[in-house]
Design an enzyme around this catalytic site. Structure first.
Site, PDB file in Angstrom:
ATOM      1  N   LYS A 138       5.652 -12.131  -4.460  1.00 30.04           N
ATOM      2  CA  LYS A 138       4.994 -10.998  -5.134  1.00 30.04           C
ATOM      3  C   LYS A 138       5.850  -9.739  -5.046  1.00 30.04           C
ATOM      4  CE  LYS A 138       1.337  -7.719  -3.927  1.00 30.04           C
ATOM      5  NZ  LYS A 138       2.014  -6.844  -2.983  1.00 30.04           N
ATOM      6  N   ASN A 139       6.280  -9.388  -3.848  1.00 33.86           N
ATOM      7  CA  ASN A 139       6.935  -8.095  -3.706  1.00 33.86           C
ATOM      8  C   ASN A 139       8.357  -8.076  -4.275  1.00 33.86           C
ATOM      9  OD1 ASN A 139       4.637  -6.943  -2.752  1.00 33.86           O
ATOM     10  ND2 ASN A 139       5.183  -7.079  -0.578  1.00 33.86           N
ATOM     11  N   CYS A 177      -3.037  -1.278  -2.609  1.00 32.33           N
ATOM     12  CA  CYS A 177      -3.932  -1.448  -1.467  1.00 32.33           C
ATOM     13  C   CYS A 177      -4.033  -0.130  -0.709  1.00 32.33           C
ATOM     14  CB  CYS A 177      -3.402  -2.528  -0.538  1.00 32.33           C
ATOM     15  SG  CYS A 177      -3.724  -4.167  -1.164  1.00 32.33           S
ATOM     16  N   ARG A 216       0.150   6.574   2.044  1.00 29.40           N
ATOM     17  CA  ARG A 216       1.350   5.837   1.651  1.00 29.40           C
ATOM     18  C   ARG A 216       2.288   6.779   0.889  1.00 29.40           C
ATOM     19  NH1 ARG A 216      -0.244  -0.094  -0.460  1.00 29.40           N
ATOM     20  NH2 ARG A 216       1.961  -0.409  -0.041  1.00 29.40           N
ATOM     21  N   ASP A 223       2.707  -7.367   6.798  1.00 28.71           N
ATOM     22  CA  ASP A 223       1.853  -8.034   5.812  1.00 28.71           C
ATOM     23  C   ASP A 223       1.260  -9.339   6.324  1.00 28.71           C
ATOM     24  OD1 ASP A 223       2.317  -5.934   4.124  1.00 28.71           O
ATOM     25  OD2 ASP A 223       3.849  -6.939   2.938  1.00 28.71           O
ATOM     26  N   ARG A 233      -4.697 -10.331  -6.234  1.00 28.84           N
ATOM     27  CA  ARG A 233      -3.532  -9.500  -6.496  1.00 28.84           C
ATOM     28  C   ARG A 233      -2.270 -10.101  -5.888  1.00 28.84           C
ATOM     29  NH1 ARG A 233      -3.605  -4.019  -4.430  1.00 28.84           N
ATOM     30  NH2 ARG A 233      -1.488  -4.414  -5.072  1.00 28.84           N
TER      31      ARG A 233
HETATM   32  N1  EPU Z   1       7.144   5.802   4.206  1.00 30.39           N
HETATM   33  C1  EPU Z   1       7.365   7.154   4.234  1.00 30.39           C
HETATM   34  N2  EPU Z   1       7.912   7.737   3.136  1.00 30.39           N
HETATM   35  C2  EPU Z   1       8.241   7.040   2.016  1.00 30.39           C
HETATM   36  C3  EPU Z   1       8.007   5.652   2.002  1.00 30.39           C
HETATM   37  C4  EPU Z   1       7.448   5.062   3.117  1.00 30.39           C
HETATM   38  O1  EPU Z   1       7.067   7.815   5.217  1.00 30.39           O
HETATM   39  O2  EPU Z   1       8.754   7.636   1.060  1.00 30.39           O
HETATM   40  C5  EPU Z   1       6.573   5.145   5.386  1.00 30.39           C
HETATM   41  C6  EPU Z   1       5.203   4.556   5.097  1.00 30.39           C
HETATM   42  O3  EPU Z   1       4.172   5.490   5.316  1.00 30.39           O
HETATM   43  C7  EPU Z   1       5.154   3.397   6.070  1.00 30.39           C
HETATM   44  C8  EPU Z   1       6.604   2.933   6.179  1.00 30.39           C
HETATM   45  O4  EPU Z   1       7.390   4.021   5.703  1.00 30.39           O
HETATM   46  O5  EPU Z   1       4.728   3.846   7.322  1.00 30.39           O
HETATM   47  C9  EPU Z   1       6.944   1.692   5.373  1.00 30.39           C
HETATM   48  O6  EPU Z   1       6.628   1.863   4.017  1.00 30.39           O
HETATM   49  P1  EPU Z   1       7.430   1.113   2.857  1.00 30.39           P
HETATM   50  O7  EPU Z   1       7.935   2.123   1.912  1.00 30.39           O
HETATM   51  O8  EPU Z   1       8.399   0.168   3.470  1.00 30.39           O
HETATM   52  O9  EPU Z   1       6.281   0.316   2.145  1.00 30.39           O
HETATM   53  P2  EPU Z   1       6.078   0.082   0.592  1.00 30.39           P
HETATM   54  O10 EPU Z   1       7.387  -0.060  -0.072  1.00 30.39           O
HETATM   55  O11 EPU Z   1       5.109   1.066   0.045  1.00 30.39           O
HETATM   56  C10 EPU Z   1       6.153  -2.505   0.741  1.00 30.39           C
HETATM   57  C11 EPU Z   1       5.226  -3.612   0.355  1.00 30.39           C
HETATM   58  C12 EPU Z   1       4.028  -3.633   1.292  1.00 30.39           C
HETATM   59  C13 EPU Z   1       4.527  -3.779   2.730  1.00 30.39           C
HETATM   60  C14 EPU Z   1       5.566  -2.700   3.065  1.00 30.39           C
HETATM   61  C15 EPU Z   1       6.199  -2.882   4.427  1.00 30.39           C
HETATM   62  C16 EPU Z   1       5.563  -3.720  -2.015  1.00 30.39           C
HETATM   63  C17 EPU Z   1       5.017  -3.501  -3.366  1.00 30.39           C
HETATM   64  N3  EPU Z   1       4.782  -3.406  -1.009  1.00 30.39           N
HETATM   65  O12 EPU Z   1       5.377  -1.317   0.612  1.00 30.39           O
HETATM   66  O13 EPU Z   1       3.315  -4.799   0.943  1.00 30.39           O
HETATM   67  O14 EPU Z   1       3.451  -3.654   3.623  1.00 30.39           O
HETATM   68  O15 EPU Z   1       6.605  -2.706   2.074  1.00 30.39           O
HETATM   69  O16 EPU Z   1       6.842  -4.111   4.515  1.00 30.39           O
HETATM   70  O17 EPU Z   1       6.672  -4.216  -1.858  1.00 30.39           O
HETATM   71  C18 EPU Z   1       1.444  -6.165   0.669  1.00 30.39           C
HETATM   72  O18 EPU Z   1       2.174  -6.959   0.058  1.00 30.39           O
HETATM   73  O19 EPU Z   1       0.287  -6.441   1.061  1.00 30.39           O
HETATM   74  C19 EPU Z   1       1.954  -4.825   0.969  1.00 30.39           C
HETATM   75  C20 EPU Z   1       1.185  -3.818   1.288  1.00 30.39           C
END
Ligand code: EPU
Length: 445
Positions: A22-23, A117, A122, A307, A399
């Site tokens: 998915k991701n 989610c 976030r 996750d 999803r």
């Molecule tokens: N963070 C910041 N600033 C940013 C971005 C992130 O402070 O600009 C912080 C977040 O608050 C968090 C940490 O960095 O504490 C990690 O966030 P990350 O950006 O890595 O997460 P994401 O890209 O929003 C993706 C996955 C999530 C998964 C996370 C961590 C996708 C679409 N989503 O989210 O997947 O939990 O990486 O591995 O790729 C899921 O699949 O259920 C899901 C939530």
């Protein structure tokens, strides 16, 4: 508002095949519009997020055709709008990758703020910092839409991420492939879907080196073309089924995965007393139902994935003793705990730490999926619980898990989807093991 009805305590047995990640899919689909070409993307998971992104791309002028359930053809030559603000964009988190793709190709993007989610704050400040360092002007004064602009093309930059964010790493990488000059991302995240997105972009003619390490170097190119690409298997879906096998005292083979991606989970399942047999593209999980407690800390890859945190917490709930889980990635990813307790799970949460004292047996409950992985944890608990469980809000589970009920049924689980039109209070009168009816809150009355 569809539900799952699950009758628990069947030992799962057999083979289950994992869908595309998915991701990775939700990054690769938007990345395809960074190119003036036709991309054929294979091994897509059949999930809501993919459908949603297809709609978003079509609204930008791209032509999206599903040639079969798992193959999507994206003709990005006719993209004629940089305004991604419709409902499908708002629905999912990964729409933020449209910022990188549109900004890199057209120098302009207007993108609705991401949904997805909801398990706490976030932020996307690191994405925006990266774009800004590449020369973009950002207008975030409207709290529903972000506007990004650059005079001409983005330029290369040295970008140090304050947190190793998956989303920021991918988004900056997508934007940088069309920038003038070289971009270096330091403290980059290393998750498998980052490598997959980089491989996809390289196949389109990009020049990305170092994806999968914490320094990624991108030499910008003038144009990208089309091509064919196959998405990697879903690490989290695979892990979820491995845990389903473990919690039911089953013997299941999870096929079409990359065993290396599963190392952190396989090690924990072994510590808990499961037998793990690895092949080239499969892992067999054998459990006799007796599980030892263990401690888990979620970390960025190759650490234990956040996750899989709700799912492993469900598993630890029947281990023989006290376990600790520390959530290091998301500050508040325990919102599902209240629901999990309805199965009789003994868990206390303080800040980032959950302490779980194993109980002998879980009992069927009526619960709600509060988000995607929380929903998976509810399914896992229900598979182990005595009696019948009803899980509502399965749209969250849809999803991220392709054909979950068919896959679980093929392993011997008793699960059925209750459609909207079947939904009434009669169906929800679940019978618990001792025949005691359940209240609306899911507790014995
Ligand atoms: N963070 C910041 N600033 C940013 C971005 C992130 O402070 O600009 C912080 C977040 O608050 C968090 C940490 O960095 O504490 C990690 O966030 P990350 O950006 O890595 O997460 P994401 O890209 O929003 C993706 C996955 C999530 C998964 C996370 C961590 C996708 C679409 N989503 O989210 O997947 O939990 O990486 O591995 O790729 C899921 O699949 O259920 C899901 C939530």
């Amino acid at each position: 508002m569809e539900c799952f009805e699950i009758k628990g305590q069947h030992k799962l047995k057999g083979m289950v095949s994992i869908s595309g990640a998915k991701n990775a899919a939700v990054a690769i689909i938007p990345a395809a519009i960074a190119a003036e070409g036709v991309s054929v993307i294979e091994n897509l998971p059949s999930i809501e997020d993919v459908t949603c992104l297809m709609r978003s791309l079509e609204n930008l002028g791209a032509k999206c055709t599903l040639s079969d359930e798992t193959t999507l053809i994206i003709d990005a030559r006719k993209v004629n709008s940089c305004m991604a603000v419709d409902e499908s964009v708002r629905k999912i988190r990964a729409s933020y990758y449209l910022m990188g793709a549109l900004l890199g190709r057209f120098g302009h993007a207007e993108v609705a703020l991401p949904g997805g989610c909801n398990f706490g704050e976030r932020p996307i400040d690191q994405h925006l910092k990266g774009f800004r360092m590449m020369g973009a002007r950002i207008d975030a004064s409207d709290d529903r839409v972000i506007k990004l602009d650059v005079n001409g093309r983005l330029h290369g930059a040295n970008i140090y991420l304050d947190v190793a964010s998956v989303g920021a790493t991918i988004n900056i990488m997508i934007a940088a492939v069309r920038a003038k000059g070289k971009t270096v991302i330091e403290n980059a995240a290393k998750e498998p879907h980052i490598v997959d997105t980089a491989n996809f972009l390289n196949m389109l003619g990009a020049n990305i080196k170092g994806a999968g390490t914490d320094v990624i170097r991108i030499q910008g190119v003038d144009r990208l073309h089309g091509g064919e690409y196959t998405i990697i298997p879903d690490q989290i879906e695979a892990g979820t089924y491995m845990i389903c096998g473990a919690i039911t005292g089953g013997d299941i083979t999870v096929k079409n995965l990359i065993p290396k991606h599963m190392d952190s989970l396989s090690a924990k399942l072994e510590e808990m007393g499961c037998r793990i047999i690895e092949g080239d593209d499969y892992i067999r999980v054998i459990s006799d139902g007796r599980l030892y407690p263990t401690n888990i800390k979620t970390m960025v890859y190759p650490g234990f994935p956040t996750d899989l945190q709700p799912q492993i917490t469900a598993l630890l709930s029947i281990a023989d003793g006290r376990s600790r889980v520390i959530e290091n990635v998301w500050e508040t990813r325990y919102q599902y705990i209240e629901e999990l307790r309805k199965f009789g799970v003994n868990v206390e949460v303080t800040g980032r730490e959950a302490v779980i004292v194993g109980t002998k047996e879980l009992v069927g409950a009526r619960v709600s999926a509060t988000d995607l992985r929380a929903g998976a944890a509810m399914v896992i608990a229900a598979l182990a619980a005595k009696g019948t469980s009803i899980i509502s809000n399965v749209r969250f589970i849809d999803r991220g898990y392709a054909n979950i009920e068919e896959k679980l049924r093929s392993l011997g689980a008793e699960i059925r989807r209750i459609k909207k039109d079947e939904m009434n209070e009669n169906i929800i009168s679940v019978s618990l093991p001792d025949g005691v009816p359940v209240s609306a809150a899911g507790r014995k009355v």
